[in-house]
Design a protein around this motif. Structure first.
Motif, PDB file in Angstrom:
ATOM      1  N   TYR A  11      35.051   3.260   5.708  1.00  0.00           N
ATOM      2  CA  TYR A  11      36.490   3.398   6.088  1.00  0.00           C
ATOM      3  C   TYR A  11      36.639   5.080   6.409  1.00  0.00           C
ATOM      4  O   TYR A  11      35.804   5.844   5.872  1.00  0.00           O
ATOM      5  CB  TYR A  11      37.196   3.172   4.565  1.00  0.00           C
ATOM      6  N   TRP A  12      37.535   5.402   7.156  1.00  0.00           N
ATOM      7  CA  TRP A  12      38.229   6.650   7.000  1.00  0.00           C
ATOM      8  C   TRP A  12      38.935   6.951   5.871  1.00  0.00           C
ATOM      9  O   TRP A  12      39.790   5.960   5.509  1.00  0.00           O
ATOM     10  CB  TRP A  12      39.031   6.914   8.119  1.00  0.00           C
ATOM     11  N   ILE A  13      38.794   8.117   5.005  1.00  0.00           N
ATOM     12  CA  ILE A  13      39.368   8.239   3.797  1.00  0.00           C
ATOM     13  C   ILE A  13      40.133   9.502   3.911  1.00  0.00           C
ATOM     14  O   ILE A  13      39.563  10.465   4.210  1.00  0.00           O
ATOM     15  CB  ILE A  13      38.517   8.316   2.758  1.00  0.00           C
ATOM     16  N   TRP A  14      41.438   9.571   3.482  1.00  0.00           N
ATOM     17  CA  TRP A  14      42.180  10.642   3.591  1.00  0.00           C
ATOM     18  C   TRP A  14      43.000  10.665   2.167  1.00  0.00           C
ATOM     19  O   TRP A  14      43.244   9.772   1.388  1.00  0.00           O
ATOM     20  CB  TRP A  14      43.461  10.650   4.757  1.00  0.00           C
ATOM     21  N   CYS A  15      43.824  11.827   2.018  1.00  0.00           N
ATOM     22  CA  CYS A  15      44.851  12.039   0.713  1.00  0.00           C
ATOM     23  C   CYS A  15      43.988  11.949  -0.429  1.00  0.00           C
ATOM     24  O   CYS A  15      42.570  12.133  -0.370  1.00  0.00           O
ATOM     25  CB  CYS A  15      45.726  10.944   0.807  1.00  0.00           C
ATOM     26  N   GLY A  16      44.427  11.668  -1.323  1.00  0.00           N
ATOM     27  CA  GLY A  16      43.494  11.697  -2.863  1.00  0.00           C
ATOM     28  C   GLY A  16      44.551  12.323  -3.720  1.00  0.00           C
ATOM     29  O   GLY A  16      44.701  13.429  -3.962  1.00  0.00           O
ATOM     30  N   SER A  17      44.790  11.306  -4.921  1.00  0.00           N
ATOM     31  CA  SER A  17      45.580  11.965  -5.999  1.00  0.00           C
ATOM     32  C   SER A  17      45.297  11.447  -7.206  1.00  0.00           C
ATOM     33  O   SER A  17      45.260  10.060  -7.339  1.00  0.00           O
ATOM     34  CB  SER A  17      47.120  11.067  -5.562  1.00  0.00           C
ATOM     35  N   ALA A  18      44.729  12.152  -7.975  1.00  0.00           N
ATOM     36  CA  ALA A  18      44.036  11.856  -9.397  1.00  0.00           C
ATOM     37  C   ALA A  18      44.994  11.869 -10.657  1.00  0.00           C
ATOM     38  O   ALA A  18      45.638  12.951 -10.816  1.00  0.00           O
ATOM     39  CB  ALA A  18      42.670  12.616  -9.383  1.00  0.00           C
ATOM     40  N   ILE A  19      44.415  10.925 -11.529  1.00  0.00           N
ATOM     41  CA  ILE A  19      45.187  10.855 -12.999  1.00  0.00           C
ATOM     42  C   ILE A  19      44.164  10.400 -13.871  1.00  0.00           C
ATOM     43  O   ILE A  19      43.621   9.482 -13.461  1.00  0.00           O
ATOM     44  CB  ILE A  19      46.399  10.115 -12.777  1.00  0.00           C
ATOM     45  N   ARG A  20      44.614  10.779 -15.235  1.00  0.00           N
ATOM     46  CA  ARG A  20      43.771  10.042 -16.164  1.00  0.00           C
ATOM     47  C   ARG A  20      44.753   8.861 -16.674  1.00  0.00           C
ATOM     48  O   ARG A  20      45.979   9.115 -17.101  1.00  0.00           O
ATOM     49  CB  ARG A  20      43.530  10.999 -17.474  1.00  0.00           C
ATOM     50  N   GLY A  21      44.262   7.831 -16.767  1.00  0.00           N
ATOM     51  CA  GLY A  21      45.141   6.514 -16.959  1.00  0.00           C
ATOM     52  C   GLY A  21      44.900   6.105 -18.448  1.00  0.00           C
ATOM     53  O   GLY A  21      44.485   6.827 -19.339  1.00  0.00           O
ATOM     54  N   ASP A  22      45.996   5.115 -18.833  1.00  0.00           N
ATOM     55  CA  ASP A  22      46.231   4.500 -19.966  1.00  0.00           C
ATOM     56  C   ASP A  22      44.803   3.972 -20.598  1.00  0.00           C
ATOM     57  O   ASP A  22      44.748   3.661 -21.853  1.00  0.00           O
ATOM     58  CB  ASP A  22      47.355   3.513 -20.087  1.00  0.00           C
ATOM     59  N   ASP A  23      43.996   3.562 -19.883  1.00  0.00           N
ATOM     60  CA  ASP A  23      42.680   3.290 -20.124  1.00  0.00           C
ATOM     61  C   ASP A  23      41.572   4.270 -20.433  1.00  0.00           C
ATOM     62  O   ASP A  23      40.378   4.008 -20.883  1.00  0.00           O
ATOM     63  CB  ASP A  23      41.880   2.128 -19.157  1.00  0.00           C
ATOM     64  N   GLY A  24      41.909   5.541 -20.298  1.00  0.00           N
ATOM     65  CA  GLY A  24      40.912   6.614 -20.617  1.00  0.00           C
ATOM     66  C   GLY A  24      40.151   6.927 -19.530  1.00  0.00           C
ATOM     67  O   GLY A  24      39.291   7.990 -19.532  1.00  0.00           O
ATOM     68  N   ARG A  25      39.993   6.253 -18.352  1.00  0.00           N
ATOM     69  CA  ARG A  25      39.108   6.668 -17.089  1.00  0.00           C
ATOM     70  C   ARG A  25      40.302   7.377 -16.252  1.00  0.00           C
ATOM     71  O   ARG A  25      41.453   7.666 -16.505  1.00  0.00           O
ATOM     72  CB  ARG A  25      38.764   5.370 -16.505  1.00  0.00           C
ATOM     73  N   PHE A  26      39.527   8.018 -15.148  1.00  0.00           N
ATOM     74  CA  PHE A  26      40.139   8.813 -14.442  1.00  0.00           C
ATOM     75  C   PHE A  26      40.466   7.868 -12.919  1.00  0.00           C
ATOM     76  O   PHE A  26      39.573   7.196 -12.559  1.00  0.00           O
ATOM     77  CB  PHE A  26      39.311  10.030 -14.120  1.00  0.00           C
ATOM     78  N   HIS A  27      41.465   8.218 -12.353  1.00  0.00           N
ATOM     79  CA  HIS A  27      41.814   7.133 -10.989  1.00  0.00           C
ATOM     80  C   HIS A  27      42.379   7.866 -10.172  1.00  0.00           C
ATOM     81  O   HIS A  27      43.161   8.892 -10.228  1.00  0.00           O
ATOM     82  CB  HIS A  27      42.882   6.128 -11.543  1.00  0.00           C
TER      83      HIS A  27
END
Length: 344
Positions: free
Chosen positions: A23-39
């Protein structure tokens, strides 16, 4: 006024971020989720179609996850893709921008729709009239969920429409950048222009809550440059220590030097009211030249869509979309992916 990001970038994580050679991948917006992982929410489309204008015609928004902020992030699901073309976002989605407030997750994005079929060859993709029409159809939406894992409730209508032709923002509303204050008051930056190939400008709108109703705070764009070749785009905004803060791409034209003197770089600005912005004397935050944590250095074709991971309200990691290829030929890349740079 000082630049608080001067010398704050650590080394880019060579095996971090999100990569997928299919895939061509663009953008990218990160957050720590309610499950403790990073998304990480990212835009992507199949590699077989080429980079070019396919971001406007064949893109989907996916969610990837990692146990650490740096990654590597692994694909887990497609969050938004095509639907009935009668919707404003029926044919394409792009520009994910994730936020959390009061136990809910808000995924802002840009969507578009159009008549006819999806372009299938280079000639159709290169048709400037069609590209401009589809580009001008871009609108901002927000999908809402009680968990970062979804399910996501997708909107029927966009958050903000263009104004009439007497205004600078009469074409698209796109590239949302959102800051949510503790009481839910939400400020949103957006990009538009008056006509095809006009200078890109950034406007500001405000709502009482993250999902609208948004009302413009100012008739004019937030930046006023005398030189029409000063373009800025890809804003990332957050609210910290009582101020609105901004990273944004210096996309100047005709070798005019822009704000930083470095094409494709990102610079810092801040504001008390989200309308009047101050730029430091030395505003540069990052450029297309990367220093990797394996000791190597690399000039990239692009470094765009800056996004900061906020933890406890403060930025800890910078994410960007980037591409490999000839650095003298932006957007003509052989591979694109998202990278993570920890902050010192």
């Amino acid at each position: 006024m000082n630049n608080p990001f001067a010398d704050r970038l650590a080394l880019a994580v060579k095996n971090g971020g999100y990569k997928d050679d299919n895939y061509w991948i663009w953008c990218g917006s990160a957050i720590r989720g309610d499950d403790g992982r990073f998304h990480l929410f990212a835009s992507r489309w199949e590699k077989k179609y080429g980079f070019g204008a396919n971001w406007l015609y064949r893109c989907e928004i996916v969610r990837c996850a990692s146990n650490t902020p740096e990654g590597p992030y692994q694909y887990e699901e497609t969050v938004l893709s095509t639907r009935d073309i009668s919707y404003f976002d029926g044919r394409n989605v792009h520009n994910p921008y994730i936020r959390e407030w009061n136990g809910k997750y808000y995924l802002y994005y840009t969507g578009t729709t159009y008549g006819g079929s999806v372009p299938t060859n280079d000639k159709e993709l290169a048709d400037p009239q069609r590209f401009i029409e589809v580009w001008n159809n871009k609108r901002i939406g927000v999908a809402v969920a009680d968990s970062v894992l979804g399910p996501w409730k997708r909107p029927d209508k966009p958050l903000l429409l263009p104004r009439d032709y007497s205004h600078w923002d009469c074409t698209a509303t796109t590239n949302p950048a959102v800051a949510i204050l503790p009481d839910g008051t939400t400020y949103m930056l957006y990009k538009s222009r008056a006509y095809a190939n006009d200078t890109l400008k950034i406007g500001v709108a405000k709502a009482d809550r993250p999902d609208g109703k948004f009302v413009r705070l100012a008739d004019e764009p937030i930046f006023h440059f005398e030189n029409p070749d000063f373009h800025v785009e890809d804003p990332y905004m957050w609210y910290e220590d009582g101020k609105f803060k901004l990273l944004i791409k210096d996309d100047f034209k005709n070798n005019c030097g822009g704000v930083t003197g470095v094409w494709g770089a990102g610079f810092y600005a801040e504001s008390d009211d989200c309308i009047h912005w101050n730029i430091p004397e030395n505003p540069l935050v990052y450029s297309r030249h990367l220093k990797w944590d394996d000791g190597t250095e690399q000039d990239m074709t692009n470094a765009e869509r800056p996004f900061l991971l906020l933890q406890d309200g403060h930025p800890t990691h910078l994410f960007m979309a980037t591409g490999e290829g000839d650095p003298d030929k932006p957007y003509q890349m052989t591979r694109s992916f998202n990278i993570c740079i920890p902050l010192l």
